[in-house]
Scaffold this motif. Structure first.
Motif, PDB file in Angstrom:
ATOM      1  N   CYS A 192      -0.925  -9.016   1.437  1.00  0.00           N
ATOM      2  CA  CYS A 192      -1.262  -8.961   0.011  1.00  0.00           C
ATOM      3  C   CYS A 192      -1.728  -7.556  -0.360  1.00  0.00           C
ATOM      4  N   ARG A 193      -1.500  -7.221  -1.614  1.00  0.00           N
ATOM      5  CA  ARG A 193      -2.025  -5.978  -2.168  1.00  0.00           C
ATOM      6  C   ARG A 193      -2.718  -6.277  -3.487  1.00  0.00           C
ATOM      7  N   ARG A 324       0.276  -7.997  -5.183  1.00  0.00           N
ATOM      8  CA  ARG A 324       1.441  -8.397  -4.402  1.00  0.00           C
ATOM      9  C   ARG A 324       0.986  -9.483  -3.443  1.00  0.00           C
ATOM     10  N   GLN A 326       2.758 -11.834  -0.584  1.00  0.00           N
ATOM     11  CA  GLN A 326       4.019 -11.927   0.153  1.00  0.00           C
ATOM     12  C   GLN A 326       3.896 -12.876   1.333  1.00  0.00           C
ATOM     13  N   TRP A 332       5.325 -12.446  -4.934  1.00  0.00           N
ATOM     14  CA  TRP A 332       5.012 -12.147  -6.336  1.00  0.00           C
ATOM     15  C   TRP A 332       4.550 -10.708  -6.429  1.00  0.00           C
ATOM     16  N   LYS A 333       5.049  -9.994  -7.427  1.00  0.00           N
ATOM     17  CA  LYS A 333       4.590  -8.641  -7.701  1.00  0.00           C
ATOM     18  C   LYS A 333       4.046  -8.628  -9.126  1.00  0.00           C
ATOM     19  N   GLU A 335       2.365  -6.127 -11.370  1.00  0.00           N
ATOM     20  CA  GLU A 335       1.939  -4.748 -11.621  1.00  0.00           C
ATOM     21  C   GLU A 335       1.404  -4.554 -13.035  1.00  0.00           C
ATOM     22  N   TRP A 358      15.100  -9.470  -8.075  1.00  0.00           N
ATOM     23  CA  TRP A 358      13.869 -10.016  -8.649  1.00  0.00           C
ATOM     24  C   TRP A 358      14.183 -10.979  -9.794  1.00  0.00           C
TER      25      TRP A 358
END
Length: 470
Positions: A192-193, A324, A326, A332-333, A335, A358
């Motif tokens: 994850c981010r 993010r 994953q 999922w992103k 932003e 995407w």
């Protein structure tokens, strides 16, 4: 002795002074509707006054008392409450410690704290020790490791609860993604981010015509927030991004943070901002900012996942929390700023999305819309931060009203906020790996996920299997 860590409300004894409808003041019974939450607000500036407004919109609350050192803020909130047809709250002011008198004198079911960061823990501790059953504290909840442990220890010693008011956990897209995670749509989570990527130069400084002010000379958050950038170097504000990720990964409830490594870039953004806005002879040119413009922290979790957390508040940029999520079956992103139609919201699910392409997130997010938003989204319209403040406060007050365990508790407040202190330690040592304390003292192994259940999207079967082992 404190109660066993992780027991929460199950191990909590509500004394007479904390039982709804039966509070005693100077030996006398106080009649009260148990469905109405008596709440006091400490700090009623921009953020705190928003909480008062949204709390009245939620309904079922009695704004008993308010506390702030600014008389203008007090006058504004008292007028707001009166215009809502409610009795004006009693005001406490005159000193930095006026909140202590409020906690001593008033019979309160809950307190909400929205003050400068350095006051969060002292005020939350005072509230719990004063016998207030539920305390909501704004983010970040704590700045140092000692403060993180103080929140946990006092919660355990008193049995009174503290909730970190992390509103992004209640953002509509974030809650829809929670349903997708719980439905196993992304498979087993791997990485994850997240972060806090927000141009705060105009918040850290009070921008006046052709001039800047910071510290005592400034107004609002510029009185204190910019000073942290002068004195500290680390991720100063991690929880907006890390809170949702912590919920997705069941942190403190079957998983935990293990280690962290952080590095910071050079500091140039705030210095340039000063140069662009003040005269050449201004003493502000002498300011040295310790905070790196971008701070990157990497966290390893007990169940094997990694997380990258970014703090980026000194440079010009659009707002983003850089999400993010994953797993073995997709990601999922996120932003953008949370709008479902935002181009920054994208999803890919193997076997359902076109290969290597995407999907726009909108239809996915609508399909997995969380029960809280399905039921309360319309009423939340117009409330703070796109309605998520309403959803958060509604959950908090429902918890208080029904005497349940808070959804984001002292252990979450400590673990998420600890990133600040740990990142400062790691940055100072050139990115050296530092260990996360286990604030639950081992109880994370058998604590169950409990945040924001949704009857339409129950936990994935394998998660229930693991939970049923304990």
């Amino acid at each position: 002795m404190g109660t066993v860590a992780g027991v929460g409300l199950a191990g909590m004894v509500l004394t007479d002074s904390n039982v709804f409808g039966e509070n005693k003041v100077k030996g006398k019974q106080v009649d009260h509707d148990p469905n109405v939450v008596r709440v006091g607000f400490i700090g009623i500036g921009g953020r705190g006054s928003g909480h008062v407004h949204d709390s009245m919109t939620v309904g079922g609350v009695d704004v008993v008392a308010i506390c702030d050192i600014n008389q203008e803020a007090i006058d504004g909130v008292q007028s707001m409450v009166a215009k809502n047809g409610m009795k004006a709250p009693k005001a406490y002011t005159g000193s930095d410690h006026a909140f202590e008198e409020m906690l001593k004198n008033e019979v309160l079911d809950a307190v909400i704290i929205a003050t400068p960061w350095e006051w969060h823990v002292p005020m939350a501790i005072a509230s719990m020790k004063a016998g207030v059953p539920y305390t909501g504290v704004e983010v970040s909840a704590a700045n140092t490791m000692e403060e993180c442990w103080d929140l946990v220890n006092v919660h355990e010693q008193t049995g009174n609860q503290v909730m970190i008011m992390e509103n992004v956990c209640y953002r509509r897209d974030v809650m829809a993604i929670l349903n997708m995670v719980r439905s196993n749509l992304f498979g087993e989570l791997i990485h994850c981010r997240c972060g806090y990527e927000h141009d705060l130069r105009g918040v850290k400084f009070d921008i006046i015509t052709n001039d800047l002010k910071i510290g005592k000379e400034a107004h609002s958050e510029a009185k204190w927030r910019g000073l942290h950038a002068i004195r500290r170097n680390g991720d100063l504000y991690p929880t907006h991004g890390l809170g949702p990720i912590g919920v997705y990964l069941d942190i403190n409830r079957g998983n935990r943070f293990l280690t962290l490594s952080a590095m910071a870039t050079k500091s140039r953004g705030l210095k340039k901002f000063v140069e662009d806005h003040v005269s050449k002879d201004s003493s502000y040119h002498q300011l040295n900012f310790n905070l790196g413009d971008i701070v990157t922290s990497m966290i390893k979790c007990a169940n094997g996942e990694t997380i990258i957390v970014t703090h980026d508040t000194n440079l010009p940029r659009p707002y983003s929390l850089g999400f993010r999520v994953q797993g073995t079956n997709g990601l999922w992103k996120g932003e953008g700023g949370g709008d479902w139609q935002d181009a920054g919201e994208q999803i890919y699910v193997e076997g359902q999305s076109k290969p290597h392409t995407w999907d726009k997130a909108e239809e996915w997010l609508k399909k997995y819309d969380h029960q809280y938003w399905r039921e309360k989204g319309e009423k939340a319209t117009g409330s703070g931060h796109g309605g998520m403040d309403f959803i958060m406060l509604n959950d908090f007050f429902e918890t208080v009203r029904h005497k349940r365990q808070v959804p984001l508790d002292a252990y979450d407040a400590a673990a998420w906020s600890a990133v600040s202190a740990l990142s400062e330690m790691s940055v100072a040592k050139g990115g050296e790996l530092v260990d996360f304390p286990d604030f639950t003292r081992g109880q994370w192994i058998k604590r169950h996920p409990g945040f924001a259940p949704d009857v339409q999207f129950p936990n994935a079967p394998e998660r229930d299997f693991i939970n049923n082992l304990f």
